[in-house]
Motif scaffolding. Structure first.
Motif, PDB file in Angstrom:
ATOM      1  N   ASN A 634       0.817  -1.210   0.000  1.00 49.35           N
ATOM      2  CA  ASN A 634       0.000   0.000   0.000  1.00 49.35           C
ATOM      3  C   ASN A 634       0.852   1.261   0.000  1.00 49.35           C
ATOM      4  O   ASN A 634       0.352   2.348  -0.193  1.00 49.35           O
ATOM      5  CB  ASN A 634      -0.954   0.012   1.188  1.00 49.35           C
ATOM      6  N   HIS A 637       1.221   4.041  -3.212  1.00 48.78           N
ATOM      7  CA  HIS A 637      -0.219   4.295  -3.318  1.00 48.78           C
ATOM      8  C   HIS A 637      -0.633   4.632  -4.753  1.00 48.78           C
ATOM      9  O   HIS A 637      -1.620   4.110  -5.259  1.00 48.78           O
ATOM     10  CB  HIS A 637      -0.495   5.500  -2.412  1.00 48.78           C
ATOM     11  N   ARG A 834      -8.059   4.786  -0.511  1.00 52.44           N
ATOM     12  CA  ARG A 834      -7.968   3.340  -0.697  1.00 52.44           C
ATOM     13  C   ARG A 834      -9.330   2.646  -0.589  1.00 52.44           C
ATOM     14  O   ARG A 834      -9.572   1.633  -1.259  1.00 52.44           O
ATOM     15  CB  ARG A 834      -6.999   2.743   0.344  1.00 52.44           C
ATOM     16  N   ARG A 987      -4.076  -5.736  -0.969  1.00 51.76           N
ATOM     17  CA  ARG A 987      -4.016  -4.301  -0.685  1.00 51.76           C
ATOM     18  C   ARG A 987      -3.081  -3.647  -1.706  1.00 51.76           C
ATOM     19  O   ARG A 987      -2.071  -3.069  -1.366  1.00 51.76           O
ATOM     20  CB  ARG A 987      -3.431  -4.199   0.735  1.00 51.76           C
TER      21      ARG A 987
END
Ligand code: PLP
Length: 1014
Positions: A634, A637, A834, A987
């Motif tokens: 993550n 990003h 997210r 993720r």
């Protein structure tokens, strides 16, 4: 022999009783019997209730003694010759006989004998069929044949249909095949068999198992590390050349295998490791393999004619037909692969050619018309170079400049052989349907870069085989292939690519080119495939199977083959091999050094760790250029190596990088951007270097504002790695060996409505979980602590990717504020879009915290943490002592942080997170419907968890680890989390696309299928 579902009914029970009595009476063993598969014979699994179990074999009525005698003698011979071989032992009857003549339940006489039962299940029903397992199978078979060498029995010479040396019988039976195409295919296979028969006849015969089919091989062992636990059923033994035995195993190993060539290489090299083969034997494997499958389909077609109502006969043929009809591998290329896998010369004479080239090194005419000994090498490797910027797309403008950093006034420079590069981006280099499918990356030639128009001179005499123009972007443009011969008349070939096609007027196949003759010129990008001017100079020891279409780059996992067929051409350039050979940084060296110089608790993910050198958006590349879909990280990003981040970082570093003691508009611009994403009461930003530091600061703010120290926080949380952050991170302090709980911290149960105290069927579970805060506050007070605040990851991540029931946080915040505390939302995992639907997790809950903590993604890899709070709290903290973090809020950090937030907006990444998250969840839910080990699918946007469970609902930690590692094998990076580490964590960077989501779902589905089989 595999277990069948026990047949029910009175008759079956009577039969079982009968055989159980026989076992008791003649072997003195009391056991429960279960019937096993068997074509003609009765086979029973006998379980005594203790650790011992056996297989009772009652042969078909009329079976002759020799068949059992031969098997028993062979198995005893094996145990004597190689006691550790996994083949079953004979269990003699009480009076010592190894078999008996006994009546079955219908009174028919049968030969009855008993063997030990080996652990495991049939290879056919096991998964995954990894190359490592197949290699081990090869070893077991090699050892078996080696041990059987000295075995003889009169009946080994009998005439029967499964003796591959007598497979010619199918030639007269091919009429039974209805389809003309299939009949023609079998005719070819039959003719190929007849053609190799004379060579086969010259090979020594020996006793062989002769039926290593996928139901006669047993596999056992823990999930993820299966081993060959048995080779059974010696009933088809005969004498034949040993290559027949290996070919039979090979015929089954390839069925429905996604990569038959690599499976065969693994099998054959395993056999060779224990019972070395000759190259001539290896060359016979492919035609024999096909012959065995042909025998199999002809035999079952004939049987089907006798049993027209038995659908099983046709079903069992299907995989063999699928293979025969879809894999027409080139026999010479396959043989070269198998030879190379055994470290034998890839083709006849290859060793002699290499020796000759070596002996002539220094005597060849200079290809570039100059001595290249001092020519500089320029590396375009994955690790040394950043060409191309986007490893999935090499635009014309970039290709024309590749390597320009090595250019020095037209001086010739060389590109490495055996170098993995990311410049080969065309779909033709990809080996599967996905962007992260394996691709060919490793350069099989030496490049000589020089200005366009430079003449090339033939290193030695040769005949033109190919002289063509290939116009596609990134292809060769003008290309010439020459055929040469050593003085011993061993042929070899050289290829010259990226040429000016002017030679087309002069050179034609068949023409002779003399040693030292100027025969072509370097092309420019308009005519050489679009590349910076250079020649791709490749050597090949055969063109069989590659003809005019030589792969210029190879799959890193197939270099054992390509190194053997297209070796380093350095000798032809009068250079030492070492100069032009590239070796990527060796992963195992780095691993060793890391172990030597870093603490043992700096852990690595995956049983086979990955070393990552390049990235682009949501893909990463290892040292060999193998692509991985990054579905775990993550921090990047907005994607790995984002050009806008590269640009602002480079731009700012060119100017200056300073701290918050000086004014700079980038600081306020970053603060403005962050505050624009938050409710109005947030007015003050603090910039630090990490999530940890941000949480430390949040604790200080809360203490300053409340004058108290006590903290309430959910169990299994994580907020960072410093002393203060660990104190509020049960995920760390509560582990065995952890520092334990400090008295100013009280834990509450995580609001996990899948596994926690209040499940999804409890309507007011949000309130019930929130109510747990009351006793925690009371406990702090009882210990003499006032309440400073409540801190939680808004959606607990290391706790298992949990989405608390709606209403939980507002209820908790109410209680905390009523008790005088402040509410801290750790949005390190959940913030910045997210979640798709929400920019921050607390929005989902309808709650507004007092302090928000951000980290990881906000710097996209640059170390950056942010704390945002209200004016009131900031004022409480402003007590006259300076707050200063040297690097926190540096000019560089502020520019990067703002750029990240701008990119999320400009590229619509929050919206993408929503779309891709919805697609992922839908796919994961279909997997849940079809795979019982998927207990729960949860998450929001691209914050997702898949909880894996055992049939009793408990946490399936070992399955989770298996799936995570297998996903890595399939080039997808995901993680695992949760108190019992049984939750798969997905993720990815927010740039992930629909195709990548589909790759995750498809691959995960196939791995969960493996789990179902194991
Ligand atoms: C929720 C949460 N908070 C804080 C941190 C600590 O961040 P860092 O490792 O950048 O210090 C992490 C790191 O994983 C985290 O997941």
């Amino acid at each position: 022999m595999c277990e069948t579902t026990p047949r029910q009914g009175h008759q079956e029970r009577a039969a079982m009783d009968h055989w159980a009595q026989i076992l008791k009476a003649h072997w003195g063993i009391g056991a429960n019997l279960r019937r096993l598969d068997g074509e003609y014979d009765l086979n029973f699994l006998a379980e005594t209730g203790g650790s011992a179990s056996y297989v009772v074999k009652a042969m078909r009525p009329g079976c002759e003694d020799w068949l059992v005698e031969m098997q028993i003698a062979a198995m005893e011979h094996l145990h004597h010759a190689d006691p550790d071989l996994p083949s079953p032992r004979i269990i003699p009857a009480s009076l010592g006989a190894k078999f008996l003549h006994l009546a079955d339940e219908d009174g028919a006489e049968r030969l009855v004998w008993m063997i030990e039962r080996l652990p495991g299940k049939c290879y056919a029903l096991s998964a995954p069929k990894s190359d490592a397992l197949i290699h081990e199978l090869g070893k077991v078979l090699g050892r078996t044949d080696k041990a059987l060498q000295g075995f003889s029995h009169p009946q080994l010479e009998r005439d029967f249909k499964w003796d591959l040396m007598r497979a010619g019988w199918i030639g007269t039976e091919l009429d039974c095949i209805d389809s003309p195409d299939r009949q023609a295919l079998l005719q070819t296979i039959h003719a190929d068999f007849e053609a190799i028969k004379p060579a086969l006849d010259t090979l020594p015969n020996q006793a062989i198992h002769n039926d290593a089919n996928d139901y006669n091989i047993l596999v056992a062992g823990p999930l993820g590390s299966p081993e060959i636990s048995g080779l059974i059923d010696f009933g088809d033994m005969c004498t034949a050349p040993r290559i027949c035995d290996l070919s039979i195993a090979a015929a089954y190993v390839v069925l429905d295998h996604p990569n038959p060539e690599s499976a065969l290489a693994a099998l054959v090299s395993g056999y060779h490791a224990t019972y070395p083969l000759t190259a001539q034997e290896i060359d016979l494997l492919w035609p024999l393999l096909r012959t065995r499958l042909a025998v199999s389909v002809v035999n079952s077609t004939l049987m089907a004619a006798d049993n027209p109502d038995d659908p099983y006969v046709t079903i069992s043929q299907a995989p063999a037909w699928r293979f025969l009809e879809s894999y027409d591998l080139h026999p010479v290329l396959l043989a070269a692969r198998l030879r190379a896998a055994c470290d034998l010369p890839a083709v006849e004479g290859a060793d002699r050619v290499l020796e000759w080239l070596d002996s002539e090194r220094g005597n060849f005419a200079a290809l570039m018309g100059e001595d290249l000994s001092d020519a500089p090498m320029g590396s375009l490797s994955v690790e040394n170079s950043t060409w191309p910027q986007n490893p999935f797309d090499m635009p014309v403008e970039e290709a024309a400049h590749v390597g320009e950093e090595f250019e020095d006034n037209g001086q010739t420079w060389l590109g490495f052989y055996h170098e993995p590069r990311l410049i080969y981006t065309a779909p033709a280099f990809r080996k599967g349907p996905w962007k992260a499918s394996d691709r060919r990356t490793v350069h099989l030639a030496v490049d000589a870069f020089a200005p366009a128009g430079r003449p090339l001179f033939a290193p030695l005499r040769g005949t033109v085989v190919v002289a063509e123009y290939r116009e596609a972007h990134l292809d060769y443009g003008g290309v010439i292939i020459l055929r040469h011969e050593t003085p011993e008349a061993d042929p070899f070939y050289t290829l010259y690519g990226h040429l000016n096609p002017e030679f087309l007027d002069r050179l034609n196949p068949g023409d002779l080119v003399e040693r030292g003759e100027e025969f072509c010129r370097l092309g420019d990008p308009t005519m050489n495939g679009g590349w910076a001017p250079h020649v791709h100079f490749q050597l090949a020891l055969t063109t069989e199977g590659i003809e005019a279409d030589w792969p210029g780059v190879g799959d890193p996992d197939e270099m054992y083959l390509w190194r053997a067929i297209c070796p380093n051409p350095a000798a032809l350039l009068n250079l030492p091999d070492e100069k032009t050979h590239y070796a990527p940084t060796d992963k195992s060296t780095i691993l060793d050094k890391r172990r030597a110089h870093f603490g043992g608790n700096l852990t690595l993910t995956y049983d086979d760790p990955v070393m990552l050198m390049r990235g682009w958006k949501h893909h990463l590349f290892d040292e060999w250029g193998r692509p991985y879909l990054d579905a775990y990280n993550n921090v990047p990003h907005v994607g790995h190596a984002h050009p806008r981040i590269q640009a602002v970082a480079a731009d700012q570093l060119k100017r200056m990088n300073s701290n918050t003691r000086y004014l700079h508009p980038a600081q306020t611009a970053f603060a403005d951007k962050i505050l624009s994403k938050l409710p109005d009461q947030f007015e003050v930003c603090f910039f630090v270097n990490s999530g940890t530091e941000a949480n430390e600061l949040a604790l200080r703010l809360a203490r300053a504002h409340t004058g108290a120290k006590g903290i309430v926080t959910p169990d299994h949380g994580y907020h960072g790695n410093t002393t203060g952050a660990i104190a509020i991170s049960a995920y760390k302090f509560a582990k065995p060996g952890g520092m334990g709980q400090t008295d100013w911290v009280e834990l509450v149960e995580v609001a996990d409505d899948y596994r926690g105290s209040f499940r999804r069927d409890v309507p007011d579970r949000a309130q019930k979980f929130a109510d747990l805060v009351d006793p925690a506050i009371a406990a702090l007070k009882a210990k003499g602590h006032g309440l400073s605040g409540f801190i939680a990851e808004t959606f607990p991540s290391v706790g298992g990717q949990i989405i608390p029931p709606k209403g939980y946080l507002p209820a908790v915040y109410d209680k905390i504020r009523t008790a005088g505390g402040v509410c801290i939302a750790d949005e390190v995992q959940t913030g910045l879009g997210r979640l798709g639907e929400h920019y921050f997790g607390f929005e989902h809950q309808g709650a507004v915290p007092d302090i928000v903590v951000m980290g990881k993604p906000i710097g996209n890899g640059h170390p950056l943490g942010v704390v945002v709070t209200t004016k009131e709290i900031a004022e409480s903290f402003d007590n006259g002592i300076e707050f200063f973090s040297t690097f926190g809020g540096s000019t560089l950090s502020c520019r990067i942080g703002k750029e990240v937030l701008d990119i999320v907006d400009d590229e619509g990444l929050q919206e993408n997170a929503q779309r891709m998250g919805t697609r992922l969840i839908a796919g994961l839910k279909t997997l849940q419907d079809t795979h019982p080990c998927v207990g729960d699918v949860r998450g929001m946007g691209l914050f997702l968890g898949l909880e894996l469970t055992r049939p009793d609902g408990s946490e399936a930690t070992e399955i989770c680890s298996y799936v995570k590692n297998r996903m890595r094998d399939h080039r997808i990076l995901i993680g695992s989390e949760g108190p019992k580490d049984n939750i798969l964590k997905i993720r990815p960077p927010l740039t992930i696309e629909a195709d990548d989501v589909d790759m995750i779902i498809t691959t995960l589905g196939s791995i969960l299928d493996e789990v179902a089989l194991t």
